[in-house]
Design a protein around this motif. Structure first.
Motif, mmCIF file in Angstrom:
data_model
loop_
_atom_site.group_PDB
_atom_site.id
_atom_site.type_symbol
_atom_site.label_atom_id
_atom_site.label_comp_id
_atom_site.label_asym_id
_atom_site.label_seq_id
_atom_site.Cartn_x
_atom_site.Cartn_y
_atom_site.Cartn_z
ATOM 1 N N LEU A 55 1.708 -10.632 1.759
ATOM 2 C CA LEU A 55 2.087 -9.516 2.629
ATOM 3 C C LEU A 55 2.361 -8.228 1.858
ATOM 4 O O LEU A 55 2.517 -7.168 2.455
ATOM 5 C CB LEU A 55 3.342 -9.882 3.438
ATOM 6 C CG LEU A 55 3.194 -10.971 4.498
ATOM 7 C CD1 LEU A 55 4.540 -11.231 5.155
ATOM 8 C CD2 LEU A 55 2.160 -10.578 5.537
ATOM 9 N N ARG A 56 2.392 -8.312 0.552
ATOM 10 C CA ARG A 56 2.840 -7.168 -0.246
ATOM 11 C C ARG A 56 1.960 -5.938 -0.047
ATOM 12 O O ARG A 56 2.456 -4.809 -0.009
ATOM 13 C CB ARG A 56 2.883 -7.554 -1.723
ATOM 14 C CG ARG A 56 3.345 -6.409 -2.613
ATOM 15 C CD ARG A 56 3.680 -6.852 -4.013
ATOM 16 N NE ARG A 56 4.105 -5.727 -4.824
ATOM 17 C CZ ARG A 56 4.715 -5.824 -5.996
ATOM 18 N NH1 ARG A 56 4.963 -7.016 -6.512
ATOM 19 N NH2 ARG A 56 5.063 -4.736 -6.663
ATOM 20 N N PHE A 57 0.650 -6.130 0.076
ATOM 21 C CA PHE A 57 -0.240 -4.973 0.207
ATOM 22 C C PHE A 57 0.011 -4.213 1.505
ATOM 23 O O PHE A 57 -0.309 -3.025 1.608
ATOM 24 C CB PHE A 57 -1.706 -5.404 0.088
ATOM 25 C CG PHE A 57 -2.322 -5.899 1.370
ATOM 26 C CD1 PHE A 57 -3.193 -5.096 2.094
ATOM 27 C CD2 PHE A 57 -2.041 -7.172 1.845
ATOM 28 C CE1 PHE A 57 -3.780 -5.553 3.268
ATOM 29 C CE2 PHE A 57 -2.629 -7.642 3.009
ATOM 30 C CZ PHE A 57 -3.501 -6.822 3.724
ATOM 31 N N LEU A 58 0.594 -4.886 2.500
ATOM 32 C CA LEU A 58 0.961 -4.210 3.744
ATOM 33 C C LEU A 58 2.382 -3.657 3.668
ATOM 34 O O LEU A 58 2.629 -2.504 4.022
ATOM 35 C CB LEU A 58 0.857 -5.188 4.917
ATOM 36 C CG LEU A 58 -0.553 -5.662 5.297
ATOM 37 C CD1 LEU A 58 -0.468 -6.719 6.388
ATOM 38 C CD2 LEU A 58 -1.411 -4.499 5.762
ATOM 39 N N VAL A 59 3.306 -4.479 3.182
ATOM 40 C CA VAL A 59 4.721 -4.114 3.159
ATOM 41 C C VAL A 59 4.984 -2.927 2.238
ATOM 42 O O VAL A 59 5.727 -2.004 2.591
ATOM 43 C CB VAL A 59 5.565 -5.328 2.727
ATOM 44 C CG1 VAL A 59 7.011 -4.937 2.497
ATOM 45 C CG2 VAL A 59 5.484 -6.432 3.781
ATOM 46 N N PHE A 60 4.357 -2.945 1.059
ATOM 47 C CA PHE A 60 4.565 -1.884 0.084
ATOM 48 C C PHE A 60 3.327 -1.011 -0.116
ATOM 49 O O PHE A 60 3.440 0.174 -0.417
ATOM 50 C CB PHE A 60 4.987 -2.471 -1.263
ATOM 51 C CG PHE A 60 6.420 -2.909 -1.323
ATOM 52 C CD1 PHE A 60 7.314 -2.565 -0.329
ATOM 53 C CD2 PHE A 60 6.877 -3.671 -2.382
ATOM 54 C CE1 PHE A 60 8.640 -2.964 -0.381
ATOM 55 C CE2 PHE A 60 8.205 -4.073 -2.460
ATOM 56 C CZ PHE A 60 9.088 -3.728 -1.452
ATOM 57 N N GLY A 61 2.147 -1.597 0.032
ATOM 58 C CA GLY A 61 0.915 -0.858 -0.237
ATOM 59 C C GLY A 61 0.647 0.253 0.757
ATOM 60 O O GLY A 61 0.260 1.371 0.381
ATOM 61 N N VAL A 62 0.838 -0.020 2.045
ATOM 62 C CA VAL A 62 0.578 0.989 3.075
ATOM 63 C C VAL A 62 1.556 2.168 2.954
ATOM 64 O O VAL A 62 1.131 3.332 2.972
ATOM 65 C CB VAL A 62 0.633 0.364 4.481
ATOM 66 C CG1 VAL A 62 0.548 1.443 5.557
ATOM 67 C CG2 VAL A 62 -0.521 -0.635 4.654
ATOM 68 N N PRO A 63 2.873 1.933 2.815
ATOM 69 C CA PRO A 63 3.774 3.072 2.600
ATOM 70 C C PRO A 63 3.464 3.845 1.315
ATOM 71 O O PRO A 63 3.573 5.082 1.292
ATOM 72 C CB PRO A 63 5.163 2.419 2.521
ATOM 73 C CG PRO A 63 5.028 1.154 3.283
ATOM 74 C CD PRO A 63 3.630 0.681 3.003
ATOM 75 N N ALA A 64 3.072 3.139 0.267
ATOM 76 C CA ALA A 64 2.706 3.814 -0.975
ATOM 77 C C ALA A 64 1.510 4.726 -0.759
ATOM 78 O O ALA A 64 1.453 5.851 -1.268
ATOM 79 C CB ALA A 64 2.409 2.791 -2.074
ATOM 80 N N ALA A 65 0.537 4.250 0.020
ATOM 81 C CA ALA A 65 -0.639 5.064 0.334
ATOM 82 C C ALA A 65 -0.233 6.309 1.119
ATOM 83 O O ALA A 65 -0.755 7.410 0.879
ATOM 84 C CB ALA A 65 -1.649 4.235 1.120
ATOM 85 N N ALA A 66 0.703 6.148 2.049
ATOM 86 C CA ALA A 66 1.179 7.297 2.824
ATOM 87 C C ALA A 66 1.838 8.331 1.921
ATOM 88 O O ALA A 66 1.636 9.547 2.086
ATOM 89 C CB ALA A 66 2.172 6.823 3.895
ATOM 90 N N ILE A 67 2.609 7.863 0.941
ATOM 91 C CA ILE A 67 3.274 8.783 0.022
ATOM 92 C C ILE A 67 2.247 9.554 -0.808
ATOM 93 O O ILE A 67 2.394 10.767 -1.030
ATOM 94 C CB ILE A 67 4.248 8.007 -0.894
ATOM 95 C CG1 ILE A 67 5.422 7.473 -0.057
ATOM 96 C CG2 ILE A 67 4.755 8.887 -2.029
ATOM 97 C CD1 ILE A 67 6.318 6.503 -0.806
ATOM 98 N N VAL A 68 1.197 8.878 -1.260
ATOM 99 C CA VAL A 68 0.149 9.555 -2.030
ATOM 100 C C VAL A 68 -0.562 10.592 -1.167
ATOM 101 O O VAL A 68 -0.799 11.730 -1.599
ATOM 102 C CB VAL A 68 -0.863 8.533 -2.596
ATOM 103 C CG1 VAL A 68 -2.055 9.260 -3.225
ATOM 104 C CG2 VAL A 68 -0.195 7.639 -3.634
ATOM 105 N N ILE A 69 -0.902 10.232 0.063
ATOM 106 C CA ILE A 69 -1.549 11.179 0.976
ATOM 107 C C ILE A 69 -0.677 12.415 1.166
ATOM 108 O O ILE A 69 -1.134 13.553 1.057
ATOM 109 C CB ILE A 69 -1.824 10.519 2.343
ATOM 110 C CG1 ILE A 69 -2.890 9.439 2.216
ATOM 111 C CG2 ILE A 69 -2.262 11.575 3.370
ATOM 112 C CD1 ILE A 69 -3.068 8.614 3.477
ATOM 113 N N GLY A 70 0.596 12.182 1.446
ATOM 114 C CA GLY A 70 1.499 13.301 1.695
ATOM 115 C C GLY A 70 1.695 14.177 0.474
ATOM 116 O O GLY A 70 1.677 15.415 0.578
ATOM 117 N N ALA A 71 1.858 13.567 -0.699
ATOM 118 C CA ALA A 71 2.121 14.336 -1.916
ATOM 119 C C ALA A 71 0.923 15.187 -2.311
ATOM 120 O O ALA A 71 1.058 16.371 -2.632
ATOM 121 C CB ALA A 71 2.500 13.389 -3.057
#
Length: 370
Positions: free
Chosen positions: A252-268
């Motif tokens: 589940l890690r790629f969803l639990v942490f990976g998706v929010p991490a992707a959002a942070i990269v997009i936003g930054a």
């Protein structure tokens, strides 16, 4: 087209800041575990800091796609890409791998029941997982497990550089999905195969998708960018507190942490593009530049602190905070020193002597990013 010039500071500053944050998050996470007074207390520690690894994976996918955007179907690009990546990650990793092997050979008691294994040593130098004598799957360097995933992604990406760019994301999605499905269908016991069958690889795909989008002109306003960053951070905070994180290799890690991490990269990245330039404090730049050395070397610093300082600590919250702060500072200092004295000069020498591809040389922006 000069890719390095096109990338510019509008991308580099945001990514450098995120690398610094990711490295510090991992260090703080391990400091918390070092100072835990019991296994039960260690188990109760928030997993938030571990998400630094997921942020690194997304950043890696982003940079590889962003920088290599014009290299698809270029003759020799795949091999040149692999050489570039090897020069970038291997010397420092091999330094710490060799150091760990030396300790296991000459001071085995420092690692408890763990003993030197020639098979694991060879596998580690080849960026492959293996089992040690106590049955744990990983690499000689504890945190080196992430490089097995990086190496697998680099190998696939290098092959895909020979194909049309539009094929890259569908091919990566297909290959990662096939690996994961294979692991679900068959009981694959080989340690090295854990990387291929683990959905953590999708975090690189997230990064590639973001990199491709931005190279094609994707843009959102600064307010939406800020909202996306805040949303990603809140998602990490919530999932960490709910203990949805299911281990280093959990499915589940790629969803639990990976998706929010992707959002942070997009936003930054989008925020910096909207602003034109994102301020980069000198200390964050230095930490971001040296984040790879700090990531690989911080556990040695913490091991020394655990052996010398922790047993002599007085009780009290103030002392605990002081030792934790000192630990983080020493890890940062050690990482910067390793970067300045070893990682950067060795990488520069190897690049001058080994990398000759004219178009790949335009992607030297990679030198401090992944």
């Amino acid at each position: 087209m000069n890719v390095a010039r096109e990338a510019g500071t509008a991308i580099l500053n945001s990514i450098t800041i995120l690398r610094a944050i990711a490295a510090l998050a991992v260090v703080i996470y391990h400091v918390q575990h070092m100072l835990a007074s019991s296994p039960a207390q260690a188990e109760s520690i928030s997993k938030l800091g571990a998400a630094g690894v997921d942020l690194f994976f997304v950043i890696s996918g982003f940079i590889m796609m962003y920088v290599s955007f014009n290299l698809f179907e270029t003759k020799g690009a795949g091999l040149a890409f692999l050489k570039n990546r090897f020069v970038r990650i291997a010397p420092t990793y091999y330094l710490f791998t060799t150091l760990t092997i030396a300790i296991l050979l000459f001071f085995p008691s420092l690692y408890g029941q763990l003993r030197f294994s020639l098979t694991q040593a060879i596998s580690s130098y080849l960026f492959l997982f293996s089992r040690n004598n106590v049955g744990e799957i990983g690499m000689v360097v504890g945190v080196g497990w992430t490089l097995a995933f990086e190496a697998f992604f680099y190998l696939l990406f290098a092959v895909l550089l020979m194909l049309p760019r539009n094929w890259c994301l569908p091919a990566l999605a297909t290959l990662f999905s096939a690996g994961f499905i294979s692991g679900q269908i068959w009981d694959i016991d080989a340690a090295w195969a854990m990387v291929i069958t683990n959905p953590l690889t999708f975090e690189f795909l997230f990064g590639c998708l973001i990199g491709l989008a931005f190279r094609k002109g994707f843009q959102i306003s600064r307010w939406k960018s800020t909202a996306v960053i805040v949303g990603g951070v809140l998602a990490l905070l919530i999932t960490a507190q709910l203990d949805l994180f299911d281990g280093d290799f959990g499915e589940l890690r790629f969803l639990v942490f990976g998706v929010p991490a992707a959002a942070i990269v997009i936003g930054a990245v989008s925020l910096e593009r909207s602003l034109g330039r994102l301020p980069l404090p000198r200390i964050l730049k230095r930490i971001g530049d040296s984040s790879y050395s700090m990531y690989l070397g911080h556990q040695y610093v913490l091991a020394a602190i655990a052996a010398v300082i922790v047993p002599r600590m007085w009780d009290g919250y103030v002392i605990l905070v002081a030792v934790a702060t000192l630990s983080v500072v020493l890890c940062v200092v050690a990482g910067v020193c390793c970067f300045l004295l070893f990682e950067r000069p060795v990488t520069q020498v190897l690049r001058r002597r080994w990398l000759r591809h004219p178009k790949i040389s335009a992607t030297q922006v990679q030198r401090d990013l992944v």
